[in-house]
Motif scaffolding. Sequence first.
Motif, PDB file in Angstrom:
ATOM      1  N   ALA A 107       1.063  -1.127   0.022  1.00 36.41           N
ATOM      2  CA  ALA A 107       0.025   0.039  -0.056  1.00 36.41           C
ATOM      3  C   ALA A 107       1.008   1.031  -0.261  1.00 36.41           C
ATOM      4  CB  ALA A 107      -0.836   0.025   1.255  1.00 36.41           C
ATOM      5  N   MET A 109       3.986   1.511  -0.993  1.00 39.38           N
ATOM      6  CA  MET A 109       4.700   1.351  -2.551  1.00 39.38           C
ATOM      7  C   MET A 109       3.645   2.233  -3.403  1.00 39.38           C
ATOM      8  SD  MET A 109       6.577  -1.807  -4.017  1.00 39.38           S
ATOM      9  CE  MET A 109       7.338  -1.615  -5.550  1.00 39.38           C
ATOM     10  N   ALA A 110       2.426   1.465  -3.529  1.00 41.02           N
ATOM     11  CA  ALA A 110       1.591   1.963  -4.538  1.00 41.02           C
ATOM     12  C   ALA A 110       1.496   3.435  -4.307  1.00 41.02           C
ATOM     13  CB  ALA A 110       0.227   1.247  -4.391  1.00 41.02           C
ATOM     14  N   LEU A 111       0.988   4.008  -3.262  1.00 42.20           N
ATOM     15  CA  LEU A 111       0.847   5.253  -2.902  1.00 42.20           C
ATOM     16  C   LEU A 111       2.007   6.203  -3.251  1.00 42.20           C
ATOM     17  CD1 LEU A 111      -1.780   6.722  -1.884  1.00 42.20           C
ATOM     18  CD2 LEU A 111      -0.974   6.343   0.349  1.00 42.20           C
ATOM     19  N   LEU A 113       4.603   5.590  -5.340  1.00 44.19           N
ATOM     20  CA  LEU A 113       4.667   5.809  -6.755  1.00 44.19           C
ATOM     21  C   LEU A 113       3.790   6.596  -7.483  1.00 44.19           C
ATOM     22  CD1 LEU A 113       5.287   1.694  -7.452  1.00 44.19           C
ATOM     23  CD2 LEU A 113       6.973   3.622  -7.443  1.00 44.19           C
ATOM     24  N   GLY A 114       2.529   6.625  -7.093  1.00 42.47           N
ATOM     25  CA  GLY A 114       1.614   7.636  -7.563  1.00 42.47           C
ATOM     26  C   GLY A 114       2.069   9.080  -7.080  1.00 42.47           C
ATOM     27  N   LEU A 115       2.490   9.061  -5.920  1.00 47.22           N
ATOM     28  CA  LEU A 115       2.627  10.705  -5.482  1.00 47.22           C
ATOM     29  C   LEU A 115       3.845  11.146  -5.971  1.00 47.22           C
ATOM     30  CD1 LEU A 115       1.524  10.370  -1.719  1.00 47.22           C
ATOM     31  CD2 LEU A 115       0.523  11.840  -3.569  1.00 47.22           C
ATOM     32  N   THR A 117       5.036  10.466  -8.959  1.00 43.29           N
ATOM     33  CA  THR A 117       4.851  10.715 -10.428  1.00 43.29           C
ATOM     34  C   THR A 117       4.345  12.300 -10.270  1.00 43.29           C
ATOM     35  OG1 THR A 117       4.414   8.461 -10.850  1.00 43.29           O
ATOM     36  CG2 THR A 117       3.689  10.225 -12.353  1.00 43.29           C
ATOM     37  N   MET A 118       3.548  12.484  -9.456  1.00 50.67           N
ATOM     38  CA  MET A 118       2.698  13.886  -9.383  1.00 50.67           C
ATOM     39  C   MET A 118       3.537  15.037  -8.646  1.00 50.67           C
ATOM     40  SD  MET A 118      -0.100  12.693 -10.365  1.00 50.67           S
ATOM     41  CE  MET A 118      -1.205  14.029 -10.508  1.00 50.67           C
ATOM     42  N   LEU A 165      -4.652  12.983   0.082  1.00 50.40           N
ATOM     43  CA  LEU A 165      -3.844  11.664   0.278  1.00 50.40           C
ATOM     44  C   LEU A 165      -2.825  11.915   1.385  1.00 50.40           C
ATOM     45  CD1 LEU A 165      -3.221  10.264  -3.143  1.00 50.40           C
ATOM     46  CD2 LEU A 165      -4.783   9.574  -1.769  1.00 50.40           C
ATOM     47  N   PRO A 209       8.105  13.026 -14.606  1.00 52.57           N
ATOM     48  CA  PRO A 209       7.389  12.103 -13.983  1.00 52.57           C
ATOM     49  C   PRO A 209       7.722  10.591 -14.162  1.00 52.57           C
ATOM     50  CG  PRO A 209       6.088  13.784 -15.051  1.00 52.57           C
ATOM     51  CD  PRO A 209       7.459  13.971 -15.646  1.00 52.57           C
ATOM     52  N   LEU A 210       7.937  10.266 -15.495  1.00 58.96           N
ATOM     53  CA  LEU A 210       8.225   8.757 -15.676  1.00 58.96           C
ATOM     54  C   LEU A 210       9.533   8.289 -15.049  1.00 58.96           C
ATOM     55  CD1 LEU A 210       6.847   8.156 -19.457  1.00 58.96           C
ATOM     56  CD2 LEU A 210       5.890   8.100 -17.087  1.00 58.96           C
ATOM     57  N   HIS A 213       9.294   8.122 -11.319  1.00 55.67           N
ATOM     58  CA  HIS A 213       8.523   6.811 -11.078  1.00 55.67           C
ATOM     59  C   HIS A 213       9.425   5.528 -10.980  1.00 55.67           C
ATOM     60  CE1 HIS A 213       6.003   3.176 -12.359  1.00 55.67           C
ATOM     61  NE2 HIS A 213       5.425   3.416 -11.334  1.00 55.67           N
ATOM     62  N   TYR A 217      10.378   3.092  -7.958  1.00 57.49           N
ATOM     63  CA  TYR A 217       9.995   1.888  -8.107  1.00 57.49           C
ATOM     64  C   TYR A 217      11.337   0.886  -7.925  1.00 57.49           C
ATOM     65  CZ  TYR A 217       8.463  -2.682 -10.032  1.00 57.49           C
ATOM     66  OH  TYR A 217       7.768  -3.995 -10.253  1.00 57.49           O
TER      67      TYR A 217
END
Lengths: 233, 233
Positions: A107, A109-111, A113-115, A117-118, A165, A209-210, A213, A217
């Motif tokens: 959880a 990690m997912a959060l 990775l998204g954050l 990026t933004m 978030l 962003p990429l 990420h 990751y």
Amino acid sequence: MEAHPKEVTMKSIKRETMSKQVVDQIIELLTSRQLNPGDKLPTEAELTDMLFVSRPVLREALSSLETMGMIQRKTREGTFFSYRIGSKPFSIMLALSAGDIPAVMEARMALELGLVTMAAEKITDQQLEQLAELMHAMSLNTAGYEQIDKNFHRMIAYSANNPILEGSIDALLNMFDKTTNQIAQIDRDHLVTMQQHQAIFDALSKRDPLAAHSSMYIHLSQVRAKLVKPKLR
Amino acid sequence: MEAHPKEVTMKSIKRETMSKQVVDQIIELLTSRQLNPGDKLPTEAELTDMLFVSRPVLREALSSLETMGMIQRKTREGTFFSYRIGSKPFSIMLALSAGDIPAVMEARMALELGLVTMAAEKITDQQLEQLAELMHAMSLNTAGYEQIDKNFHRMIAYSANNPILEGSIDALLNMFDKTTNQIAQIDRDHLVTMQQHQAIFDALSKRDPLAAHSSMYIHLSQVRAKLVKPKLR
DNA sequence: TTAGTTCATTTGTCTTACAATATGATTTAT
DNA sequence: ATAAATCATATTGTAAGACAAATGAACTAA
């Protein structure tokens, strides 16, 4: 006359408790934009009159909303909608997953990775400087290494500047602290960690962003691998 | 005798309400692993005796935990810890951001970008088939296009198989529904959308986390641009 | 044995009363 | 006139007692 009656499917009827109905009505004040964050709600006395419920029922609803960080109640002043939800409610909810370390790790990690990026889209120069300072502090290998590492991650998450978030990520990072403290010391290779942090920082500096990420990751995959390797399909 | 006394910084002392202290004690049952998800809690009568609080105070605490999805209370049976938190509590909390469409959009975006990365690691063949079916249904341009689009995204998020974040994403997707329904119809270019979905699907089929992320980033950036363009740094 | 009735358990709701807290207004002392 | 102390008030915080509602278990009658 049919031998077998037609099969009939009926839904069970569930009446919600009064307390939950009160919660819904108060929330509706927000979603309908009658009231906004920071606004004062009617007093308990007024609400019991308006909603035709007893005071204990109303207090159950208000207590729920306060524990969820939605409102704040002050003696003599009254009750106000919050501006934003802190991390406490999410910490409470995370207790349900106290025994599931892989889920907590993923959880987070997912959060993150998204954050990240933004964050690459909108991080400020000041925030970049703060990240650089944190990285420098980590390179000194001081006593608060783990805390600084955590602050590095927290700083990035905050750079995404998303009020919704923030509470979640704070609770996850804090819980991660508690969880890893119960396990053997994980991060023994500070050099690799700092190199990975540097790659993340460079991508954020480029506002890519990429790249941000993929750097994150790689970093978090390593953290996860040392903590626990979830069963992949 | 100094002319100016030493400056002293003291922290304000805040005593928490009884109800919140009860919440903390019940949560401690989980974090200490004395009880686990699914386990039965003592009855209200027992808890009032154990915790030396009145029943209304205890009920305020229990109502809070139930509204947060942590417990379920059933007349005559008792009170049980939940296995997982649904989307309702997050929907309630999201009401605080009802007026902040960009924040909702970016929260959804951050969450989906993280979840699609994890999904690429662990999506099952069955889930891939379901995605393919959803994409086929969308190509028929049927009346439920928007709902199918939503289910496509939901299916991916579920493929990450993380119980902690499922409730959040559900609430965000549902709220996104409500928000976009109040604005002019956004997605007029179904062909582009479906192509972007196809790219995401292809990356997931290859189980490539980075490709899945970048495909989703392109797709959601477009959705966001049509909805609202946040001020970048 | 089965169906209907009654009882027991636990949560759900209400009324009444008092306590605690925090803040503004008033009074008193300098 | 000003500062400090006291009082009053508004609102939330807590408790006790009573009854209602929901539901499964136990008992009784057919």
